[in-house]
Design an enzyme around this catalytic site. Structure first.
Site, short mmCIF file in Angstrom:
data_model
loop_
_atom_site.label_atom_id
_atom_site.label_comp_id
_atom_site.label_asym_id
_atom_site.label_seq_id
_atom_site.Cartn_x
_atom_site.Cartn_y
_atom_site.Cartn_z
N SER A 53 40.24 30.87 51.59
CA SER A 53 40.11 32.29 51.23
C SER A 53 41.05 32.66 50.09
O SER A 53 40.67 33.36 49.15
CB SER A 53 40.40 33.16 52.45
OG SER A 53 40.35 34.52 52.13
N VAL A 56 39.70 31.28 46.77
CA VAL A 56 38.56 32.05 46.26
C VAL A 56 39.03 33.40 45.74
O VAL A 56 38.59 33.85 44.66
CB VAL A 56 37.48 32.21 47.34
CG1 VAL A 56 36.39 33.17 46.89
CG2 VAL A 56 36.87 30.85 47.69
N HIS A 57 39.94 34.07 46.46
CA HIS A 57 40.47 35.35 45.97
C HIS A 57 41.20 35.17 44.64
O HIS A 57 41.08 35.99 43.73
CB HIS A 57 41.40 35.98 47.01
CG HIS A 57 40.68 36.70 48.09
ND1 HIS A 57 40.15 36.06 49.19
CD2 HIS A 57 40.40 38.01 48.25
CE1 HIS A 57 39.58 36.95 49.97
NE2 HIS A 57 39.71 38.15 49.42
N GLU A 58 41.97 34.10 44.52
CA GLU A 58 42.69 33.85 43.26
C GLU A 58 41.70 33.58 42.14
O GLU A 58 41.90 34.02 41.01
CB GLU A 58 43.67 32.70 43.42
CG GLU A 58 44.57 32.50 42.22
CD GLU A 58 45.44 33.70 41.92
OE1 GLU A 58 45.68 33.95 40.71
OE2 GLU A 58 45.92 34.39 42.83
#
Length: 120
Positions: A53, A56-58
């Protein structure tokens, strides 16, 4: 509003309530198969789910800001020790203390993240 994410007393509770579709997807397609299919412990599966997670957020932040900084990644990974602290029985029993710690982290985390991506 009683079951609102804003009344969370821990980071794992907030993570579950913040974005239910993403939580459900990660639970179904990352966490559960990691535990059942690969025989990984629940703690390690949680770490791997948070790691994916955070990556993916980065990636989203890299696309949006055109900067590769890892600030969001680090702040998401820092939530893991906060989750373990919130599971200490003395903290878990005191919902007010848990909510205060949660809000202090929320107030400190997001502004620092915004300043970091804008200024650096």
């Amino acid at each position: 509003m009683i079951n609102s994410r804003w009344n969370s007393t821990s980071w794992d509770e907030f993570s579950r309530k913040w974005n239910k579709p993403v939580h459900t997807f990660l639970l179904r397609h990352v966490y559960a198969p990691t535990v059942s299919g690969y025989g990984v412990s629940k703690t390690r599966a949680m770490f791997l789910t948070f790691l994916l997670s955070a990556c993916v957020h980065e990636l989203v932040m890299v696309i949006v800001t055109k900067k590769f900084r890892f600030y969001l990644f680090v702040l998401q990974i820092v939530q893991l020790p906060m989750i373990f602290i919130s599971r200490i029985p003395a903290v878990k029993r005191n919902r007010l203390l848990g909510n205060i710690v949660f809000w202090l982290g929320l107030y400190a985390g997001f502004p620092l993240l915004c300043v970091a991506y804008v200024a650096y």
